[in-house]
Design a protein around this motif. Structure first.
Motif, PDB file in Angstrom:
ATOM      1  N   GLY A  31       0.959  -0.815  -0.179  1.00 54.40           N
ATOM      2  CA  GLY A  31       0.338   0.112  -0.176  1.00 54.40           C
ATOM      3  C   GLY A  31       0.735   0.627   0.465  1.00 54.40           C
ATOM      4  N   ILE A  32       2.064   0.770   0.281  1.00 52.28           N
ATOM      5  CA  ILE A  32       2.663   2.572   0.569  1.00 52.28           C
ATOM      6  C   ILE A  32       3.327   2.920  -1.040  1.00 52.28           C
ATOM      7  CG2 ILE A  32       5.270   2.734   1.304  1.00 52.28           C
ATOM      8  CD1 ILE A  32       5.323   0.902   3.665  1.00 52.28           C
ATOM      9  N   ILE A  33       3.414   2.104  -1.727  1.00 58.42           N
ATOM     10  CA  ILE A  33       3.674   2.514  -3.537  1.00 58.42           C
ATOM     11  C   ILE A  33       2.678   3.668  -3.529  1.00 58.42           C
ATOM     12  CG2 ILE A  33       4.020   1.727  -5.067  1.00 58.42           C
ATOM     13  CD1 ILE A  33       5.567   0.487  -3.351  1.00 58.42           C
ATOM     14  N   TRP A  34       1.332   3.063  -3.407  1.00 64.95           N
ATOM     15  CA  TRP A  34       0.095   4.477  -3.594  1.00 64.95           C
ATOM     16  C   TRP A  34      -0.359   5.552  -2.792  1.00 64.95           C
ATOM     17  CZ3 TRP A  34      -1.630  -0.628  -3.133  1.00 64.95           C
ATOM     18  CH2 TRP A  34      -2.419  -1.358  -2.438  1.00 64.95           C
ATOM     19  N   LEU A  35      -0.155   4.912  -1.505  1.00 64.44           N
ATOM     20  CA  LEU A  35       0.734   6.246  -0.172  1.00 64.44           C
ATOM     21  C   LEU A  35       1.261   6.997  -0.114  1.00 64.44           C
ATOM     22  CD1 LEU A  35      -0.671   3.526   2.557  1.00 64.44           C
ATOM     23  CD2 LEU A  35      -2.653   5.137   1.458  1.00 64.44           C
ATOM     24  N   HIS A  36       1.827   6.826  -0.875  1.00 64.28           N
ATOM     25  CA  HIS A  36       3.091   7.991  -1.158  1.00 64.28           C
ATOM     26  C   HIS A  36       3.481   8.778  -2.081  1.00 64.28           C
ATOM     27  CE1 HIS A  36       5.191   5.742  -3.969  1.00 64.28           C
ATOM     28  NE2 HIS A  36       6.184   7.265  -3.672  1.00 64.28           N
ATOM     29  N   PRO A 181      -6.381   9.034  -6.341  1.00 66.79           N
ATOM     30  CA  PRO A 181      -5.872   9.474  -7.743  1.00 66.79           C
ATOM     31  C   PRO A 181      -5.886  10.743  -8.033  1.00 66.79           C
ATOM     32  CG  PRO A 181      -5.938   7.712  -8.906  1.00 66.79           C
ATOM     33  CD  PRO A 181      -6.912   7.494  -7.767  1.00 66.79           C
ATOM     34  N   ASP A 182      -5.423  12.077  -7.210  1.00 68.64           N
ATOM     35  CA  ASP A 182      -6.143  13.149  -7.432  1.00 68.64           C
ATOM     36  C   ASP A 182      -6.868  13.689  -8.289  1.00 68.64           C
ATOM     37  OD1 ASP A 182      -4.494  13.439  -5.112  1.00 68.64           O
ATOM     38  OD2 ASP A 182      -2.703  14.883  -5.710  1.00 68.64           O
ATOM     39  N   VAL A 183      -6.738  13.153  -9.391  1.00 72.79           N
ATOM     40  CA  VAL A 183      -7.263  13.701 -10.511  1.00 72.79           C
ATOM     41  C   VAL A 183      -8.793  13.188 -10.235  1.00 72.79           C
ATOM     42  CG1 VAL A 183      -6.589  12.219 -12.367  1.00 72.79           C
ATOM     43  CG2 VAL A 183      -7.674  13.814 -13.250  1.00 72.79           C
ATOM     44  N   VAL A 184      -8.852  11.890 -10.089  1.00 72.24           N
ATOM     45  CA  VAL A 184     -10.423  11.095  -9.836  1.00 72.24           C
ATOM     46  C   VAL A 184     -11.271  11.644  -8.469  1.00 72.24           C
ATOM     47  CG1 VAL A 184     -11.503   8.571  -9.148  1.00 72.24           C
ATOM     48  CG2 VAL A 184      -9.461   9.366 -11.070  1.00 72.24           C
ATOM     49  N   VAL A 393      -5.374  -1.278  -8.160  1.00 73.99           N
ATOM     50  CA  VAL A 393      -5.341  -0.274  -7.485  1.00 73.99           C
ATOM     51  C   VAL A 393      -4.153   0.589  -8.190  1.00 73.99           C
ATOM     52  CG1 VAL A 393      -6.308  -1.999  -5.094  1.00 73.99           C
ATOM     53  CG2 VAL A 393      -4.277  -2.023  -5.847  1.00 73.99           C
ATOM     54  N   PHE A 394      -3.771   0.323  -8.954  1.00 70.98           N
ATOM     55  CA  PHE A 394      -2.496   1.259  -9.621  1.00 70.98           C
ATOM     56  C   PHE A 394      -3.351   1.658 -10.615  1.00 70.98           C
ATOM     57  CE2 PHE A 394       0.481  -1.930  -6.981  1.00 70.98           C
ATOM     58  CZ  PHE A 394       0.980  -1.204  -6.693  1.00 70.98           C
ATOM     59  N   THR A 395      -4.178   1.671 -11.029  1.00 71.90           N
ATOM     60  CA  THR A 395      -4.694   2.302 -12.177  1.00 71.90           C
ATOM     61  C   THR A 395      -6.189   3.261 -11.630  1.00 71.90           C
ATOM     62  OG1 THR A 395      -4.674   0.410 -13.607  1.00 71.90           O
ATOM     63  CG2 THR A 395      -5.864   1.900 -14.313  1.00 71.90           C
ATOM     64  N   PRO A 396      -6.445   4.242 -12.398  1.00 65.12           N
ATOM     65  CA  PRO A 396      -7.248   5.025 -11.396  1.00 65.12           C
ATOM     66  C   PRO A 396      -8.952   4.501 -12.325  1.00 65.12           C
ATOM     67  CG  PRO A 396      -5.978   6.711 -13.049  1.00 65.12           C
ATOM     68  CD  PRO A 396      -5.593   4.960 -13.230  1.00 65.12           C
ATOM     69  N   VAL A 397      -9.846   3.792 -10.846  1.00 64.29           N
ATOM     70  CA  VAL A 397     -10.844   2.915 -12.254  1.00 64.29           C
ATOM     71  C   VAL A 397     -12.182   3.273 -11.207  1.00 64.29           C
ATOM     72  CG1 VAL A 397      -9.692   0.791 -12.180  1.00 64.29           C
ATOM     73  CG2 VAL A 397     -10.270   1.393 -10.417  1.00 64.29           C
ATOM     74  N   LEU A 409      -9.824  -2.441 -18.816  1.00 65.94           N
ATOM     75  CA  LEU A 409      -8.838  -3.637 -18.264  1.00 65.94           C
ATOM     76  C   LEU A 409      -9.073  -5.038 -17.910  1.00 65.94           C
ATOM     77  CD1 LEU A 409      -7.505  -1.627 -14.312  1.00 65.94           C
ATOM     78  CD2 LEU A 409      -5.997  -2.127 -16.620  1.00 65.94           C
ATOM     79  N   PHE A 410      -9.525  -5.312 -17.723  1.00 64.45           N
ATOM     80  CA  PHE A 410     -10.381  -6.572 -18.314  1.00 64.45           C
ATOM     81  C   PHE A 410     -10.805  -7.424 -19.682  1.00 64.45           C
ATOM     82  CE2 PHE A 410     -12.299  -5.044 -14.195  1.00 64.45           C
ATOM     83  CZ  PHE A 410     -11.622  -5.801 -13.409  1.00 64.45           C
ATOM     84  N   SER A 411     -11.101  -6.185 -19.885  1.00 66.55           N
ATOM     85  CA  SER A 411     -11.003  -6.592 -22.055  1.00 66.55           C
ATOM     86  C   SER A 411      -9.923  -7.410 -22.664  1.00 66.55           C
ATOM     87  CB  SER A 411     -11.561  -5.653 -22.819  1.00 66.55           C
ATOM     88  OG  SER A 411     -11.520  -4.493 -23.002  1.00 66.55           O
TER      89      SER A 411
END
Ligand code: SF4
Length: 425
Positions: A31-36, A181-184, A393-397, A409-411
């Motif tokens: 989780g640190i990867i996206w939290l930082h 993510p900030d934009v989302v 969790v790494f992609t804006p969804v 992502l699934f297709s």
């Protein structure tokens, strides 16, 4: 089908296969990867082993452009054997770090398997360090250990650790809970503002000094389904949880916004005016990506805790059939609204016994399997198309503008497999 026509029989009361056995997941350090990235003046200091440092480094890639906002203090053999005073060493390391990095305003001491094995009291260390370094730096602690946990629990533990420190307020307000993510996040705040809901705060904030408080008139909506401990911590502070389907896809986003709008007395005309255009865009984008998905089957291994809302999205909006929906934990107070919208039929499973689940997956031969990295390669080698759960969790969804990307992502793995088959023919 629209979001407000639930299936005749949803899955809220469907039987759940409870599994306990070997499980294959990343630990909460991930989780640190996206939290930082989200918390711009925070630093995550893992108190762990070289394995923990390697996990972080390989998951995050090598950061060469900026001072990193996470690191590892390595517990050496002397620490593990109790021969050195790890508390004193930790305090010295933190003092060195904070002297060198005055930009750090929040420091998280992140526990790991090794620090838990030697019972290093990080809560006490955080208290002592806060006394030393406040008011400029606030020091908190949480566990990212991999024992009996899954990777999204790291964010839950991190956010939950912040709740007791929040200032008290009596103001009527909405709190969005989850690191987007900030934009989302900005898109969501903009939709709410257009509906007239302006008193909104977000946990976690981007910077420590951004306004954030909690109290009995705070209503909170989760944006991620893996935040059970944070939910409990917020309720302890008197805030009230607003249950809703999660904002994945056009229907999920509309249902989530509808729950918030109803809570804050937004009239139907305003709701329609604000949501009509982005809904249409989202539905169109999902329809395009869903061409590949319609009529295909999907099988979820328990990993991210996003499985139930995603199964709802893929079955209702993309025309897929869910064979099995496995989740590490099923908190009905959190995913109940998504379960209600999930047509009965898939096997629901909680926890994991990986060999048994692999047997069920191989027998079912799903068109798409959503699983962790460790399982994806062997399943691909057996001819099954897979999607790595961690990408979600790494992609804006979330929310309308990302609905098409979520379906994409699934297709993509299905299209890739079809292309490989064509090449081989
Ligand atoms: Fe491995 Fe535990 Fe460190 Fe995670 S916290 S990298 S599971 S040793």
């Amino acid at each position: 089908m629209s979001f407000d026509t639930p299936p005749a029989a949803g899955c809220r009361d469907a039987p759940i296969l409870k599994q306990r056995g070997q499980h294959e997941v990343f630990c909460g350090l991930t989780g640190i990867i996206w939290l930082h990235r989200k918390m711009q003046d925070a630093f995550f200091l893992v108190v762990g082993s070289r394995t923990c440092a390697h996990l972080l480094q390989s998951a995050a890639g090598v950061m060469i452009f900026a001072e990193p906002r996470f690191g590892t203090v390595i517990l050496e053999e002397t620490d593990l054997a109790g021969l050195a005073d790890a508390q004193d060493e930790l305090e010295r390391e933190v003092a060195r770090l904070l002297t060198r990095r005055p930009d750090i305003r929040q420091l998280f001491l992140v526990g790991s398997c090794p620090s838990e094995v030697i019972k290093l009291d990080l809560a006490r260390a955080a208290e002592r360090l806060t006394l030393t370094h406040s008011p400029h730096v606030r020091v908190l602690n949480y566990s990212g250990s991999g024992i009996e946990t899954t990777f999204t629990q790291g964010e839950d533990a991190c956010l939950a650790s912040m709740v007791p420190t929040l200032p008290e307020t009596d103001a009527r307000q909405l709190m969005l809970v989850g690191a987007l993510p900030d934009v989302v996040e900005d898109q969501a705040l903009e939709l709410l503002a257009q509906m007239g809901i302006e008193a909104v705060c977000v946990l976690p904030t981007r910077r420590r000094d951004d306004p954030l408080s909690v109290g009995p008139n705070t209503v909170f909506a989760l944006t991620q389904p893996f935040l059970g401990d944070t939910l409990t911590a917020l309720e302890r502070r008197g805030a009230r949880h607003l249950p809703a389907p999660f904002p994945f896809g056009e229907q999920g986003t509309t249902a989530w916004l509808r729950a918030v709008a109803d809570e804050f007395g937004v009239d139907d005309a305003t709701f329609e005016r604000v949501t009509a255009a982005p809904r249409t865009r989202a539905a169109r984008a999902v329809t395009q990506a869903a061409e590949t998905l319609a009529g295909k089957s999907v099988f979820f291994f328990p990993d991210s805790q996003l499985e139930i809302p995603l199964a709802r999205f893929l079955t209702r909006e993309c025309g897929m059939t869910a064979i099995e929906v496995g989740a590490p934990f099923i908190h009905k107070s959190i995913v109940g609204p998504d379960l209600e919208l999930l047509e009965t039929g898939p096997q629901l499973a909680e926890g994991q016994d990986v060999d048994c689940q692999l047997d069920r997956c191989r027998a079912a031969r799903p068109d798409l399997t959503v699983c962790g990295l460790g399982l994806a390669n062997p399943l691909e080698a057996e001819g099954l198309a897979t999607k790595w759960a961690i990408e979600l969790v790494f992609t804006p969804v979330h929310f309308y503008e990302q609905a098409g990307d979520l379906a994409g992502l699934f297709s993509r793995p299905l299209r890739r497999r079809a292309a490989l088959r064509l090449e081989a023919a």
